[in-house]
Write a protein that holds these residues in place. Sequence first.
Motif, PDB file in Angstrom:
ATOM      1  N   ALA A  47       1.115  -1.078  -0.187  1.00 49.31           N
ATOM      2  CA  ALA A  47       0.486   0.166   0.251  1.00 49.31           C
ATOM      3  C   ALA A  47       0.679   1.385   0.374  1.00 49.31           C
ATOM      4  O   ALA A  47       1.342   1.513   1.195  1.00 49.31           O
ATOM      5  CB  ALA A  47      -0.820   0.226   1.051  1.00 49.31           C
ATOM      6  N   ILE A  48       0.422   2.008  -1.225  1.00 46.94           N
ATOM      7  CA  ILE A  48       1.385   3.318  -0.628  1.00 46.94           C
ATOM      8  C   ILE A  48       1.003   4.782  -0.020  1.00 46.94           C
ATOM      9  O   ILE A  48      -0.633   4.752   0.205  1.00 46.94           O
ATOM     10  CB  ILE A  48       1.562   4.175  -2.013  1.00 46.94           C
ATOM     11  CG1 ILE A  48       2.448   3.220  -3.673  1.00 46.94           C
ATOM     12  CG2 ILE A  48       2.022   5.198  -2.043  1.00 46.94           C
ATOM     13  CD1 ILE A  48       1.931   3.746  -5.069  1.00 46.94           C
ATOM     14  N   LEU A  49       1.706   5.075   1.441  1.00 45.54           N
ATOM     15  CA  LEU A  49       1.112   5.969   2.137  1.00 45.54           C
ATOM     16  C   LEU A  49       1.459   6.648   1.840  1.00 45.54           C
ATOM     17  O   LEU A  49       0.472   8.132   2.362  1.00 45.54           O
ATOM     18  CB  LEU A  49       1.891   5.451   3.394  1.00 45.54           C
ATOM     19  CG  LEU A  49       1.465   4.209   4.349  1.00 45.54           C
ATOM     20  CD1 LEU A  49       2.635   3.421   5.562  1.00 45.54           C
ATOM     21  CD2 LEU A  49      -0.050   3.153   4.088  1.00 45.54           C
ATOM     22  N   GLY A  50       2.169   7.781   1.431  1.00 46.45           N
ATOM     23  CA  GLY A  50       2.772   8.690   0.793  1.00 46.45           C
ATOM     24  C   GLY A  50       3.906   8.882  -0.286  1.00 46.45           C
ATOM     25  O   GLY A  50       4.062   7.655  -0.704  1.00 46.45           O
ATOM     26  N   ARG A  51       3.666   9.840  -0.629  1.00 49.71           N
ATOM     27  CA  ARG A  51       4.924  10.428  -1.666  1.00 49.71           C
ATOM     28  C   ARG A  51       5.477  11.270  -1.479  1.00 49.71           C
ATOM     29  O   ARG A  51       5.153  12.613  -1.484  1.00 49.71           O
ATOM     30  CB  ARG A  51       4.228  10.294  -3.611  1.00 49.71           C
ATOM     31  CG  ARG A  51       3.541   8.940  -3.711  1.00 49.71           C
ATOM     32  CD  ARG A  51       3.683   8.902  -5.147  1.00 49.71           C
ATOM     33  NE  ARG A  51       2.632   8.102  -5.889  1.00 49.71           N
ATOM     34  CZ  ARG A  51       1.516   7.327  -6.223  1.00 49.71           C
ATOM     35  NH1 ARG A  51       0.266   8.403  -6.092  1.00 49.71           N
ATOM     36  NH2 ARG A  51       1.497   6.519  -6.398  1.00 49.71           N
ATOM     37  N   MET A  52       7.150  11.659  -1.974  1.00 45.40           N
ATOM     38  CA  MET A  52       8.328  11.907  -1.678  1.00 45.40           C
ATOM     39  C   MET A  52       9.858  12.810  -2.807  1.00 45.40           C
ATOM     40  O   MET A  52       9.614  11.786  -2.372  1.00 45.40           O
ATOM     41  CB  MET A  52       8.401  12.459   0.066  1.00 45.40           C
ATOM     42  CG  MET A  52       9.293  13.709   0.259  1.00 45.40           C
ATOM     43  SD  MET A  52       9.256  14.155   1.944  1.00 45.40           S
ATOM     44  CE  MET A  52      10.186  12.333   2.939  1.00 45.40           C
ATOM     45  N   GLU A  53       9.506  13.365  -3.333  1.00 41.85           N
ATOM     46  CA  GLU A  53      11.130  13.040  -3.961  1.00 41.85           C
ATOM     47  C   GLU A  53      11.532  12.007  -5.245  1.00 41.85           C
ATOM     48  O   GLU A  53      11.930  11.308  -4.331  1.00 41.85           O
ATOM     49  CB  GLU A  53      11.695  12.695  -2.689  1.00 41.85           C
ATOM     50  CG  GLU A  53      11.979  14.791  -1.792  1.00 41.85           C
ATOM     51  CD  GLU A  53      12.508  14.118  -0.964  1.00 41.85           C
ATOM     52  OE1 GLU A  53      13.768  13.008  -0.868  1.00 41.85           O
ATOM     53  OE2 GLU A  53      13.171  15.417  -0.272  1.00 41.85           O
ATOM     54  N   GLY A  54      10.489  11.481  -5.985  1.00 40.34           N
ATOM     55  CA  GLY A  54      10.393  10.264  -6.565  1.00 40.34           C
ATOM     56  C   GLY A  54      10.060   9.382  -5.360  1.00 40.34           C
ATOM     57  O   GLY A  54      10.317   8.289  -6.121  1.00 40.34           O
ATOM     58  N   HIS A  55       9.556   9.244  -4.291  1.00 42.58           N
ATOM     59  CA  HIS A  55       9.594   7.847  -4.238  1.00 42.58           C
ATOM     60  C   HIS A  55       8.554   7.826  -3.129  1.00 42.58           C
ATOM     61  O   HIS A  55       7.901   9.136  -2.649  1.00 42.58           O
ATOM     62  CB  HIS A  55      10.600   7.918  -2.571  1.00 42.58           C
ATOM     63  CG  HIS A  55      12.473   7.465  -2.938  1.00 42.58           C
ATOM     64  ND1 HIS A  55      12.313   8.798  -3.920  1.00 42.58           N
ATOM     65  CD2 HIS A  55      12.984   6.459  -3.132  1.00 42.58           C
ATOM     66  CE1 HIS A  55      14.020   7.897  -4.313  1.00 42.58           C
ATOM     67  NE2 HIS A  55      14.397   6.585  -3.614  1.00 42.58           N
ATOM     68  N   SER A  56       7.898   6.785  -3.075  1.00 45.79           N
ATOM     69  CA  SER A  56       6.731   5.983  -1.923  1.00 45.79           C
ATOM     70  C   SER A  56       6.716   5.609  -0.415  1.00 45.79           C
ATOM     71  O   SER A  56       7.760   4.360  -0.750  1.00 45.79           O
ATOM     72  CB  SER A  56       6.230   5.562  -3.057  1.00 45.79           C
ATOM     73  OG  SER A  56       5.500   6.009  -4.065  1.00 45.79           O
ATOM     74  N   LEU A  57       6.457   6.036  -0.225  1.00 50.93           N
ATOM     75  CA  LEU A  57       6.038   5.118   1.625  1.00 50.93           C
ATOM     76  C   LEU A  57       5.250   4.046   1.292  1.00 50.93           C
ATOM     77  O   LEU A  57       3.597   4.616   1.137  1.00 50.93           O
ATOM     78  CB  LEU A  57       5.838   5.827   2.528  1.00 50.93           C
ATOM     79  CG  LEU A  57       5.195   5.757   4.267  1.00 50.93           C
ATOM     80  CD1 LEU A  57       6.955   5.103   4.571  1.00 50.93           C
ATOM     81  CD2 LEU A  57       5.051   6.591   5.302  1.00 50.93           C
ATOM     82  N   ILE A  58       5.529   2.816   1.643  1.00 51.65           N
ATOM     83  CA  ILE A  58       4.632   2.152   1.271  1.00 51.65           C
ATOM     84  C   ILE A  58       4.671   1.190   2.140  1.00 51.65           C
ATOM     85  O   ILE A  58       6.217   0.544   3.243  1.00 51.65           O
ATOM     86  CB  ILE A  58       5.520   0.843  -0.100  1.00 51.65           C
ATOM     87  CG1 ILE A  58       6.225   0.036   0.510  1.00 51.65           C
ATOM     88  CG2 ILE A  58       5.156   1.632  -1.596  1.00 51.65           C
ATOM     89  CD1 ILE A  58       7.466  -0.616  -0.119  1.00 51.65           C
ATOM     90  N   ARG A  59       3.953   0.291   2.903  1.00 45.64           N
ATOM     91  CA  ARG A  59       3.458  -0.595   3.424  1.00 45.64           C
ATOM     92  C   ARG A  59       3.524  -2.191   3.085  1.00 45.64           C
ATOM     93  O   ARG A  59       2.693  -2.152   1.957  1.00 45.64           O
ATOM     94  CB  ARG A  59       2.515  -0.625   4.699  1.00 45.64           C
ATOM     95  CG  ARG A  59       2.846  -1.808   5.858  1.00 45.64           C
ATOM     96  CD  ARG A  59       0.686  -1.842   6.127  1.00 45.64           C
ATOM     97  NE  ARG A  59       0.942  -0.007   6.357  1.00 45.64           N
ATOM     98  CZ  ARG A  59       1.452  -0.100   7.998  1.00 45.64           C
ATOM     99  NH1 ARG A  59       1.861  -0.498   9.349  1.00 45.64           N
ATOM    100  NH2 ARG A  59       1.102   1.191   8.520  1.00 45.64           N
TER     101      ARG A  59
END
Length: 264
Positions: A47-59
């Motif tokens: 699951a993508i939780l957030g995005r920043m600087e061309g990256h995704s925070l995932i679980r």
Amino acid sequence: MTDRRVTPDPTHVTLDIPAQVTGPIADLRQSPAGPRDRQVLFGDRAAILGRMEGHSLIRAQKDGYCGWVSDAALGPVHPVTHRVTSRATHVYAEANFKSPDLMHLGFSAGLNVVAETATFVETPQGFIPRQHVRPTEARATDPATIAELFLGVPYLWGGNAHLGIDCSGLVQAACLACGIACPGDSDQQAEQLGVALPSGAALQRNDVIFWKGHVALVLDKDTLIHANAGHMLVTTEPIADALARIEMQGDGVPTGFKRLEMPT
């Protein structure tokens, strides 16, 4: 204090979008430009939780581990019907081993098989030898056998793949292949895996030995297998030798011995 590996900074959690890993291996990082914590593999869902600087925070779905992955490594969700069960394989342009190889994949990569021939399975990415894959429901039954697939693989801190793996990555690969829920890091595994053995209990195949910051899987009463920085690869080692060497190098004595609970 919350554990960022399972409870990320809430200021970064703004989304909940299903995704899937589309490259052979992707680093799961502490921050977009930070060090690697773990790795996710082709076909892993998240699951993508957030995005920043061309990256995704995932679980990551397989273990709940959270971290940052390059957006280029993620795509939409597709069915996973099969998994790679050899240490590694190639994806070919045609159902012919002499055709160009388009991609390499490692153990446990998740595949969407859309057709089969006598010798290959077809996926949207290309053709893979049938000998190297099994349907997702065909679980392995012996974690130690899975761990032995990785013998000789170089040690890599935070590694989860056939190109490099660490101690907890090896144990996780072995457990997940057998349907045993398993977190990503050795301290989490020490808390959540198996049942604690009483002091002095005889060890048997698939028991797990924990040290502070390290974990190994028992092959038999005298032998273990582990990815370790002493040898810088996955190797077998007499248990007595490993205990003495690890203590001598300053990492102490085992913190626990546990017996895996095999699914019925």
